[in-house]
Design a protein around this motif. Structure first.
Motif, PDB file in Angstrom:
ATOM      1  N   ASN A  57      -4.007   5.120   0.285  1.00  0.00           N
ATOM      2  CA  ASN A  57      -4.904   4.086   0.811  1.00  0.00           C
ATOM      3  C   ASN A  57      -5.320   4.348   2.254  1.00  0.00           C
ATOM      4  O   ASN A  57      -4.518   4.791   3.065  1.00  0.00           O
ATOM      5  CB  ASN A  57      -4.208   2.719   0.777  1.00  0.00           C
ATOM      6  CG  ASN A  57      -3.895   2.279  -0.640  1.00  0.00           C
ATOM      7  OD1 ASN A  57      -4.780   1.848  -1.365  1.00  0.00           O
ATOM      8  ND2 ASN A  57      -2.638   2.408  -1.050  1.00  0.00           N
TER       9      ASN A  57
ATOM     10  N   HIS B 232       0.783  -1.241   0.000  1.00  0.00           N
ATOM     11  CA  HIS B 232       0.000   0.000   0.000  1.00  0.00           C
ATOM     12  C   HIS B 232       0.809   1.282   0.000  1.00  0.00           C
ATOM     13  O   HIS B 232       0.255   2.349  -0.196  1.00  0.00           O
ATOM     14  CB  HIS B 232      -0.956  -0.002   1.206  1.00  0.00           C
ATOM     15  CG  HIS B 232      -1.846  -1.195   1.236  1.00  0.00           C
ATOM     16  ND1 HIS B 232      -1.670  -2.223   2.127  1.00  0.00           N
ATOM     17  CD2 HIS B 232      -2.910  -1.534   0.464  1.00  0.00           C
ATOM     18  CE1 HIS B 232      -2.598  -3.146   1.910  1.00  0.00           C
ATOM     19  NE2 HIS B 232      -3.357  -2.752   0.909  1.00  0.00           N
TER      20      HIS B 232
ATOM     21  N   SER C 278     -10.545  -1.585   3.181  1.00  0.00           N
ATOM     22  CA  SER C 278      -9.679  -0.498   2.726  1.00  0.00           C
ATOM     23  C   SER C 278     -10.373   0.300   1.635  1.00  0.00           C
ATOM     24  O   SER C 278     -11.373  -0.140   1.070  1.00  0.00           O
ATOM     25  CB  SER C 278      -8.351  -1.054   2.205  1.00  0.00           C
ATOM     26  OG  SER C 278      -8.590  -1.870   1.077  1.00  0.00           O
TER      27      SER C 278
ATOM     28  N   LEU D 149      -6.576   2.172   5.384  1.00  0.00           N
ATOM     29  CA  LEU D 149      -6.581   0.764   5.776  1.00  0.00           C
ATOM     30  C   LEU D 149      -7.194   0.631   7.168  1.00  0.00           C
ATOM     31  O   LEU D 149      -6.741   1.282   8.105  1.00  0.00           O
ATOM     32  CB  LEU D 149      -5.152   0.210   5.781  1.00  0.00           C
ATOM     33  CG  LEU D 149      -4.341   0.488   4.498  1.00  0.00           C
ATOM     34  CD1 LEU D 149      -2.882   0.125   4.700  1.00  0.00           C
ATOM     35  CD2 LEU D 149      -4.925  -0.277   3.320  1.00  0.00           C
TER      36      LEU D 149
ATOM     37  N   ALA E 222      -9.271   3.475  -1.550  1.00  0.00           N
ATOM     38  CA  ALA E 222      -8.161   4.197  -2.183  1.00  0.00           C
ATOM     39  C   ALA E 222      -8.671   5.510  -2.765  1.00  0.00           C
ATOM     40  O   ALA E 222      -9.815   5.608  -3.210  1.00  0.00           O
ATOM     41  CB  ALA E 222      -7.536   3.340  -3.276  1.00  0.00           C
TER      42      ALA E 222
END
Length: 387
Positions: free
Chosen positions: A158, A134, A176, A160, A178
């Motif tokens: 990202n 990531h 997650s 998470l 993005a």
């Protein structure tokens, strides 16, 4: 005897990471993380004895690298997370891990170790937040009201969400999201909202501030160009659920109502360089702390957008008729926003300011040269707010 004079502590290394020990609500305690390329890095546990105005410190070794961000569990005094630089081959990666401090150091105590403070202890690694897929970790946020088992980390573009399991010895990535789009898509910071059952976070990337729902991992609002330059930090008003503060490289601090993101509710322009940090006081949300590369810490009274914009209401029975009329006129008028104090004990960029988790009138600031300053809200203002 309570004194308004600052207490200063100098680390021998540069530093930019500071956090209160969130779960410690009896003793005044801050943690500072160092940045040294040549020596083992350290976490300094700073206990402030406010009766005697002295600092006691313990040092923990953090051998894995320079510390860029520190945060502590809201539920377990012994657990903390760090974001740190790790060099492998020619690449520098910013990683994150969850640690436990030695048992005897978990609680804030006023016993100073007999001057054998050279016997540094080490942190016990509980787990890594694996970010190989990531990117670089910017920060780690604990669920504010939780049991210390849920954390969010921001890595490049990202978000998470991790579940800590088996006494935090294992981190499982549960969901997650993005950032998508053009431009430099990298998060600089984020905050977990204490409202809405802790289902929302806010993030900063470039000049934008975004809100996310942690259940669906979807964006719920976006404040585009919240600042003219990079947004550095965010904080939620602890008492008003839609209110959010942001600060950045345009030297401004802005206050937003996330239900209407076209314009800020208020803007502060007191700093002359990048504003790295903004923090609401946990108990008295009119008190706002900011730290900047202009080496100053500014304490502002943003009472007009606080949860008590008209001051404390006075009981009618306590007033005579004449007073009554005067008081009523006064109550209808919102109090004025103002800068309460500017603190100039630092000689270098102030990278972090934090309120104590145990004492609402006390705060710490940290500058890059390793100087930690503990200050108090001026007494006159404290009594004005309380009385």
């Amino acid at each position: 005897m309570e004194d308004d004079a600052p207490v200063i502590y100098g680390l021998e290394f540069q530093a930019r990471a500071l956090t209160p020990q969130t779960a410690e609500t009896d003793a005044i305690r801050f943690l500072v993380g160092t940045q040294s390329l040549r020596y083992d890095n350290q976490i300094h546990i700073i206990d402030f004895d406010d009766e005697n105005n002295i600092i006691n410190k313990n040092v923990l070794l953090h051998q894995v690298g320079e510390i860029w961000h520190l945060s502590t569990s809201p539920a377990d005094k012994g657990v903390l997370a760090t974001c740190y630089n790790k060099t492998s081959d020619t690449k520098v990666m910013t990683c994150a891990a969850v640690w436990r401090m030695p048992k005897e150091l978990e609680s804030g105590s006023h016993e100073s170790p007999d001057d054998s403070s050279s016997n540094t202890q080490t942190l016990e690694l509980l787990c890594h937040l694996d970010n190989t897929a990531h990117g670089n970790m910017a920060c780690v946020m604990w669920e504010p009201m939780g049991d210390g088992k849920k954390i969010i980390s921001l890595a490049d573009n990202n978000i998470l969400l991790w579940d800590l399991q088996e006494s935090s010895a294992k981190a499982v990535l549960s969901s997650s999201a993005a950032l998508e789009g053009k431009g430099q898509l990298k998060f600089t910071s984020g905050r977990w909202s204490p409202h809405h059952n802790c289902t929302q976070i806010a993030t900063a990337n470039d000049t934008n501030v975004r809100g996310w729902d942690t259940r669906s991992m979807r964006q719920i609002y976006c404040i585009e160009n919240a600042h003219g330059q990079l947004v550095r930090d965010l904080d939620f008003n602890p008492n008003k659920q839609y209110y959010l503060a942001s600060c950045g490289d345009d030297c401004k601090v802005k206050f937003w109502d996330t239900r209407n993101v076209t314009d800020p509710v208020k803007t502060l322009e007191e700093h002359s360089h990048w504003v790295w940090n903004v923090r609401y006081n946990h108990s008295h949300d009119q008190l706002i702390l900011t730290g900047s590369s202009d080496s100053r810490v500014i304490l502002s009274n943003m009472v007009s957008i606080s949860s008590e914009p008209f001051g404390h209401m006075v009981d009618d029975d306590e007033l005579s008729d004449q007073e009554d009329q005067h008081q009523e006129e006064k109550i209808k008028e919102p109090l004025q926003d103002s800068v309460i104090a500017t603190y100039e004990e630092h000689e270098d960029s102030v990278y972090a300011v934090e309120w104590s988790a145990a004492d609402p009138w006390l705060f710490a600031s940290l500058s890059y040269d390793g100087r930690l300053v503990i200050n108090r809200v001026p007494r006159a203002l404290k009594y004005h707010i309380l009385l």
